[in-house]
Enzyme design. Structure first.
Site, PDB file in Angstrom:
ATOM      1  CB  SER A   9      29.052 -39.176 -14.643  1.00 55.28           C
ATOM      2  OG  SER A   9      28.156 -40.630 -14.674  1.00 55.28           O
ATOM      3  CG  HIS A  34      31.630 -40.771 -11.429  1.00 57.02           C
ATOM      4  ND1 HIS A  34      32.546 -41.386 -10.295  1.00 57.02           N
ATOM      5  CD2 HIS A  34      30.856 -41.487 -10.979  1.00 57.02           C
ATOM      6  CE1 HIS A  34      31.658 -41.284  -9.255  1.00 57.02           C
ATOM      7  NE2 HIS A  34      30.501 -41.049  -9.918  1.00 57.02           N
ATOM      8  CG  ASP A  36      27.207 -43.284 -11.343  1.00 55.40           C
ATOM      9  OD1 ASP A  36      28.066 -42.975 -10.462  1.00 55.40           O
ATOM     10  OD2 ASP A  36      27.496 -42.164 -11.786  1.00 55.40           O
ATOM     11  CG  MET A  38      23.034 -46.530  -9.640  1.00 45.57           C
ATOM     12  SD  MET A  38      21.693 -45.251 -10.361  1.00 45.57           S
ATOM     13  CE  MET A  38      23.109 -43.601 -10.614  1.00 45.57           C
ATOM     14  CG  HIS A  68      29.137 -43.586  -6.933  1.00 44.74           C
ATOM     15  ND1 HIS A  68      28.581 -42.572  -7.058  1.00 44.74           N
ATOM     16  CD2 HIS A  68      29.121 -43.680  -5.993  1.00 44.74           C
ATOM     17  CE1 HIS A  68      27.596 -42.164  -6.224  1.00 44.74           C
ATOM     18  NE2 HIS A  68      28.567 -43.113  -5.517  1.00 44.74           N
ATOM     19  CG  MET A  70      25.392 -45.071  -5.510  1.00 43.91           C
ATOM     20  SD  MET A  70      24.796 -43.672  -7.168  1.00 43.91           S
ATOM     21  CE  MET A  70      25.786 -45.289  -7.883  1.00 43.91           C
ATOM     22  CG  MET A 139      26.829 -38.847  -3.167  1.00 46.20           C
ATOM     23  SD  MET A 139      26.825 -39.672  -4.737  1.00 46.20           S
ATOM     24  CE  MET A 139      25.553 -38.743  -5.488  1.00 46.20           C
ATOM     25  CG  ASP A 177      28.620 -38.715  -8.007  1.00 42.76           C
ATOM     26  OD1 ASP A 177      27.768 -38.078  -9.090  1.00 42.76           O
ATOM     27  OD2 ASP A 177      28.283 -39.311  -7.631  1.00 42.76           O
ATOM     28  N   GLY A 178      27.673 -34.896  -8.825  1.00 40.74           N
ATOM     29  CA  GLY A 178      26.346 -34.471  -9.176  1.00 40.74           C
ATOM     30  C   GLY A 178      25.610 -32.995  -9.432  1.00 40.74           C
ATOM     31  N   GLY A 179      25.096 -32.753 -10.799  1.00 41.57           N
ATOM     32  CA  GLY A 179      24.966 -31.199 -11.148  1.00 41.57           C
ATOM     33  C   GLY A 179      26.158 -30.799 -11.408  1.00 41.57           C
ATOM     34  N   GLY A 199      28.148 -35.997 -16.189  1.00 46.54           N
ATOM     35  CA  GLY A 199      27.967 -36.565 -15.981  1.00 46.54           C
ATOM     36  C   GLY A 199      27.183 -35.743 -17.948  1.00 46.54           C
ATOM     37  CB  SER A 200      23.292 -34.046 -17.974  1.00 51.27           C
ATOM     38  OG  SER A 200      23.398 -33.865 -16.559  1.00 51.27           O
TER      39      SER A 200
HETATM   40  C1  DX5 Z   1      24.291 -39.760  -9.449  1.00 48.61           C
HETATM   41  C2  DX5 Z   1      25.607 -40.311 -10.039  1.00 48.61           C
HETATM   42  C3  DX5 Z   1      26.287 -39.035 -11.353  1.00 48.61           C
HETATM   43  C4  DX5 Z   1      25.609 -39.243 -11.562  1.00 48.61           C
HETATM   44  C5  DX5 Z   1      26.062 -37.652 -11.797  1.00 48.61           C
HETATM   45  O1  DX5 Z   1      24.166 -40.944  -8.292  1.00 48.61           O
HETATM   46  O2  DX5 Z   1      26.201 -40.472  -8.650  1.00 48.61           O
HETATM   47  O3  DX5 Z   1      27.538 -39.658 -10.824  1.00 48.61           O
HETATM   48  O4  DX5 Z   1      26.153 -39.392 -12.491  1.00 48.61           O
HETATM   49  O5  DX5 Z   1      25.363 -37.177 -13.059  1.00 48.61           O
HETATM   50  P1  DX5 Z   1      24.993 -35.389 -13.386  1.00 48.61           P
HETATM   51  O6  DX5 Z   1      26.445 -34.710 -13.661  1.00 48.61           O
HETATM   52  O7  DX5 Z   1      24.192 -35.942 -14.685  1.00 48.61           O
HETATM   53  O8  DX5 Z   1      24.369 -34.782 -12.276  1.00 48.61           O
HETATM   54 ZN    ZN Z   2      28.395 -41.267  -9.357  1.00 51.46          ZN
END
Ligand code: DX5
Ligand code: ZN
Length: 228
Positions: A9, A34, A36, A38, A68, A70, A139, A177-179, A199-200
């Site tokens: 991401s 990926h 994102d 927003m 994605h 949002m 998510m 997706d997430g964490g 992502g991170s």
């Molecule tokens: C959160 C996003 C994710 C985000 C995940 O709303 O949809 O795609 O980048 O980031 P990590 O992997 O750091 O949780």
């Molecule tokens: Zn995402």
């Protein structure tokens, strides 16, 4: 071995060097990008639009781009992202008045269609339209920000979706997706996901090659590790 895909991401990339950073993560072994989106309305954060996706394509990024959304509403953005070079477009069912119509719109514009579920969103939204989906995104954090902690309720939800896909012999990617991190990815894979947004868990490391290689190694042994 199952075919697991990694979707870094770029929300966690260096936005001042987005093209370079995206290329670096692909060269290091990322399968998809990926992306994102927003809007500070559906989620309390503001990120990237179709112009940025187009810039990545102009920068010679040819990897599948997994958008994605949002955002609320979603329909007016679909033609723009398709034109900019998206491959997958995923939206949240709460963000459109007509889920079936939005899915058709994505397909009419030549993209693959995905539906995204927040941690508290019911899987009932899959009823009647599951056969139209190319991707289901669960998510595992509340959407809006990177680097949050994976919610354990996602494990059961993943297994439920995996059952529904397999029982009906459907060809649908199950994306989480997430964490998602090196430390929990094998357990997540064991619950049924086959596409991992990270992502991170990638971008916060100095050596993308090294962290991606470690993640792939974990996935290789996910079954063995999870039964112990
Ligand atoms: C959160 C996003 C994710 C985000 C995940 O709303 O949809 O795609 O980048 O980031 P990590 O992997 O750091 O949780
Ligand atoms: Zn995402």
């Amino acid at each position: 071995m199952k075919n697991f895909l990694l979707a870094p991401s770029i929300l966690s990339a260096d936005f001042a060097r987005l093209g370079k950073d995206a290329k670096k993560v692909i060269d290091a072994g990322g399968d998809w990008i990926h992306f994102d989106v927003m809007d500070n309305h559906y989620v309390p954060n503001l990120t990237m639009g179709p112009m940025i996706l187009k810039s990545l394509r102009n920068y010679n990024i040819t990897t599948p781009i997994d958008v994605h959304l949002m955002t609320k509403p979603v329909d007016n953005l679909i033609p723009q992202f398709a034109k900019a070079g998206a491959n997958f477009i995923t939206f949240h069912p709460e963000a459109t008045n007509h889920i079936d119509r939005t899915l058709n719109l994505i397909k009419e514009h030549g993209c693959k269609a995905g539906l995204a579920f927040n941690p508290s969103t019911s899987l009932n939204y899959l009823d009647y339209i599951i056969d139209k989906l190319d991707l289901i995104l669960l998510m595992s954090v509340n959407p809006g920000f990177g680097n949050q902690t994976f919610l354990p309720s996602t494990f059961n939800k993943l297994s439920e979706v995996r059952k529904r896909i397999d029982l009906n012999s459907l060809d649908i990617f199950l994306e989480v997706d997430g964490g998602v991190k090196l430390e929990n990815i094998s357990e997540i894979a064991f619950s049924g996901a086959n596409v991992f947004v990270i992502g991170s868990g990638i971008f916060d490391y100095p050596d993308y090659h090294r962290i991606i290689a470690k993640i792939r190694q974990e996935l290789k042994y996910s079954h063995v590790k999870s039964i112990h």
